[in-house]
Design a protein around this motif. Structure first.
Motif, short mmCIF file in Angstrom:
data_model
loop_
_atom_site.label_atom_id
_atom_site.label_comp_id
_atom_site.label_asym_id
_atom_site.label_seq_id
_atom_site.Cartn_x
_atom_site.Cartn_y
_atom_site.Cartn_z
N ALA A 143 0.81 -1.21 0.00
CA ALA A 143 0.00 0.00 0.00
C ALA A 143 0.85 1.26 0.00
O ALA A 143 0.36 2.35 -0.35
N LEU A 144 2.12 1.16 0.39
CA LEU A 144 3.00 2.31 0.41
C LEU A 144 3.49 2.68 -0.99
O LEU A 144 3.95 3.80 -1.22
N LEU A 145 3.38 1.74 -1.92
CA LEU A 145 3.96 1.93 -3.25
C LEU A 145 3.00 2.65 -4.18
O LEU A 145 1.78 2.56 -4.04
N ARG A 146 3.57 3.32 -5.16
CA ARG A 146 2.77 3.84 -6.26
C ARG A 146 2.51 2.67 -7.22
O ARG A 146 3.39 1.85 -7.45
N TRP A 147 1.31 2.59 -7.74
CA TRP A 147 0.90 1.51 -8.66
C TRP A 147 1.05 0.12 -8.03
O TRP A 147 1.72 -0.76 -8.59
N PRO A 148 0.46 -0.12 -6.87
CA PRO A 148 0.62 -1.43 -6.23
C PRO A 148 0.10 -2.59 -7.07
O PRO A 148 0.68 -3.68 -7.05
N LEU A 149 -0.98 -2.36 -7.82
CA LEU A 149 -1.49 -3.45 -8.67
C LEU A 149 -0.48 -3.85 -9.73
O LEU A 149 -0.28 -5.05 -9.99
N LEU A 150 0.16 -2.88 -10.33
CA LEU A 150 1.17 -3.17 -11.36
C LEU A 150 2.31 -3.98 -10.77
O LEU A 150 2.78 -4.95 -11.38
N TRP A 151 2.76 -3.60 -9.57
CA TRP A 151 3.87 -4.33 -8.95
C TRP A 151 3.48 -5.79 -8.66
O TRP A 151 4.30 -6.69 -8.84
N THR A 152 2.25 -6.01 -8.19
CA THR A 152 1.85 -7.39 -7.90
C THR A 152 1.76 -8.23 -9.17
O THR A 152 2.08 -9.42 -9.16
N VAL A 153 1.34 -7.61 -10.26
CA VAL A 153 1.30 -8.33 -11.54
C VAL A 153 2.71 -8.70 -11.97
O VAL A 153 2.97 -9.83 -12.42
N LEU A 154 3.64 -7.76 -11.86
CA LEU A 154 5.03 -8.04 -12.22
C LEU A 154 5.63 -9.13 -11.33
O LEU A 154 6.38 -9.99 -11.80
N ILE A 155 5.28 -9.10 -10.04
CA ILE A 155 5.76 -10.14 -9.12
C ILE A 155 5.22 -11.49 -9.52
O ILE A 155 5.95 -12.50 -9.55
N LEU A 175 2.52 -15.87 -4.56
CA LEU A 175 2.94 -14.80 -5.45
C LEU A 175 2.13 -14.81 -6.75
O LEU A 175 1.84 -13.75 -7.32
N GLY A 176 1.76 -16.01 -7.21
CA GLY A 176 0.98 -16.10 -8.44
C GLY A 176 -0.40 -15.45 -8.30
O GLY A 176 -0.89 -14.79 -9.22
N LEU A 177 -1.03 -15.62 -7.14
CA LEU A 177 -2.38 -15.11 -6.93
C LEU A 177 -2.40 -13.73 -6.26
O LEU A 177 -3.48 -13.17 -6.05
N LEU A 178 -1.24 -13.21 -5.94
CA LEU A 178 -1.17 -11.92 -5.25
C LEU A 178 -1.93 -10.80 -5.97
O LEU A 178 -2.58 -9.98 -5.31
N PRO A 179 -1.88 -10.72 -7.31
CA PRO A 179 -2.60 -9.62 -7.97
C PRO A 179 -4.10 -9.63 -7.70
O PRO A 179 -4.72 -8.56 -7.63
N PHE A 180 -4.70 -10.80 -7.53
CA PHE A 180 -6.14 -10.86 -7.28
C PHE A 180 -6.47 -10.35 -5.88
O PHE A 180 -7.46 -9.64 -5.69
N PHE A 181 -5.64 -10.72 -4.92
CA PHE A 181 -5.83 -10.19 -3.56
C PHE A 181 -5.67 -8.68 -3.56
O PHE A 181 -6.48 -7.95 -2.96
N ALA A 182 -4.64 -8.20 -4.24
CA ALA A 182 -4.40 -6.76 -4.31
C ALA A 182 -5.54 -6.05 -5.04
O ALA A 182 -5.90 -4.92 -4.68
N LEU A 183 -6.10 -6.69 -6.04
CA LEU A 183 -7.23 -6.11 -6.76
C LEU A 183 -8.43 -5.93 -5.84
O LEU A 183 -9.09 -4.88 -5.86
N GLY A 184 -8.71 -6.93 -5.01
CA GLY A 184 -9.81 -6.81 -4.07
C GLY A 184 -9.59 -5.66 -3.11
O GLY A 184 -10.50 -4.87 -2.84
#
Length: 379
Positions: A143-155, A175-184
């Motif tokens: 949550a501290l990062l700019r564009w957190p969704l983008l970072w989780t997708v890259l991860i 790590l594979g499913l992290l973007p979906f959690f971050a999206l929520g």
């Protein structure tokens, strides 16, 4: 539970508490998600002998765990955790994980005559429990990062290129499913659901489009099944193995994960559009998905190991029957008697473990890692 009954006191203004009420949609979504989880595990043995079951299996795995991760993220907080919230990581995730990993070790020893305890390798369904714990721990930093969704997708994409990121502590799936959690989490953080009135505005043509999307996915899974089997799509949908282990040695293998993530988002959206908004007799079961998640594997284990679900013909009879039984299992495991018996295992509150025993008493109502007991304030 009534859709208008307040069951938890929210933050206060002065001395007057602001009441919160549950939104039935989220409980309905949780329960239907857990039904799909049980169904996916139940039909797994049917996929060896039935192409229809295999196609259904692929369609389910394309979105059901991403949907669960989105819901979990929506009910997660990104602020600095309080002592009580930190204690919940121990009581809601770490302790149940240790308890059930021990139970699985004992079960395998009793049934198979051998067991090799390894708490770094979660048994069967326990990987998601660890994933939820890691999600919660790293969310404040994301949550501290700019564009957190983008970072989780890259991860997520990048982790697939690393063979040493494996099932140890379920890290590869986490790590594979992290973007979906971050999206929520992002949807709630930016108040997208309320601002766009996504739980209210649902004309017939949108629901028809959602049905068409899910139907098209099922048709594609069935019509091109030989192709999906040839590329081992099932294991791609697990978000567990490195690309190289799945035959994706090319530099662009991460593009396959991108495509699967986009597909999952579209299917999750279609799924959420079709979820009932009202309160029904089964709605309250959505508060107890962790019971179903942790216990259903023990119910299915005898069927999984004995092979009774192999060579079942005709498929048109057995697949609907197994589907109905999956719904029944999900219902029974969320009932009050089952919760009363297994609550000490699934929702342990060991005050003796903490330097401040009051930490386990400050929580009020019991919770679970998906936030299923935490109502959202209504607009």
């Amino acid at each position: 539970m009534s859709s208008t009954g307040a069951d938890l006191t929210g933050p206060t203004t002065g001395s007057i508490p602001r009441r919160r009420r549950r939104v039935p949609f989220w409980d309905n979504a949780r329960y239907l998600c857990i039904v799909l989880v049980v169904l996916g595990h139940a039909i797994q043995r049917l996929t060896y002998d039935s192409d229809i079951a295999f196609a259904l299996y692929l369609a389910l795995y394309a979105f059901h765990m991403p949907a669960f991760a989105i819901i979990s993220g929506y009910f997660s907080k990104s602020g600095s955790p309080t002592k009580t919230q930190m204690a919940r990581v121990i009581t809601d995730i770490i302790l149940p994980y240790v308890i059930f990993e021990t139970l699985w070790t004992l079960t395998k020893w009793a049934v198979e005559g051998e067991a090799s305890p390894n708490f770094t390798k979660p048994s069967w369904t326990l990987w998601f429990l660890l994933a939820l714990g890691i999600f919660r721990l790293i969310l404040p930093y994301l949550a501290l990062l700019r564009w957190p969704l983008l970072w989780t997708v890259l991860i997520s994409i990048g982790s697939g290129y690393l063979p040493n990121v494996n099932s140890t502590f379920s890290l590869s799936r986490t790590l594979g499913l992290l973007p979906f959690f971050a999206l929520g989490w992002w949807l709630h953080e930016h108040d997208i659901v309320d601002r766009l009135r996504l739980l209210d505005f649902r004309p017939w043509w949108i629901r028809a489009a959602a049905v068409a999307v899910l139907a098209a996915t099922g048709w594609a899974a069935w019509n091109w099944l030989p192709l999906w089997q040839a590329i081992d799509l099932r294991h791609w949908l697990f978000y567990e193995d490195a690309y190289s282990d799945l035959g994706g040695d090319q530099w662009w293998a991460g593009g396959i994960r991108i495509a699967l993530m986009l597909l999952a988002v579209v299917l999750c959206a279609a799924f959420f559009l079709l979820i009932p908004r009202g309160s029904y007799w089964w709605t309250s079961f959505g508060q107890y998905t962790m019971y179903v998640y942790l216990l259903h594997s023990f119910v299915l284990y005898p069927f999984r190991e004995t092979g009774v679900l192999r060579d079942l013909e005709p498929t048109w009879l057995w697949l609907p029957l197994v589907t109905a039984l999956s719904v029944l299992v999900a219902l029974l495991l969320a009932t009050r008697p089952v919760r009363w018996v297994f609550r000490p295992l699934i929702e342990p509150r060991p005050g003796w473990l903490f330097a401040d025993p009051e930490l386990t008493r400050r929580e009020g109502r019991r919770n679970d890692p998906t936030g299923s007991r935490r109502p959202r304030p209504t607009s």
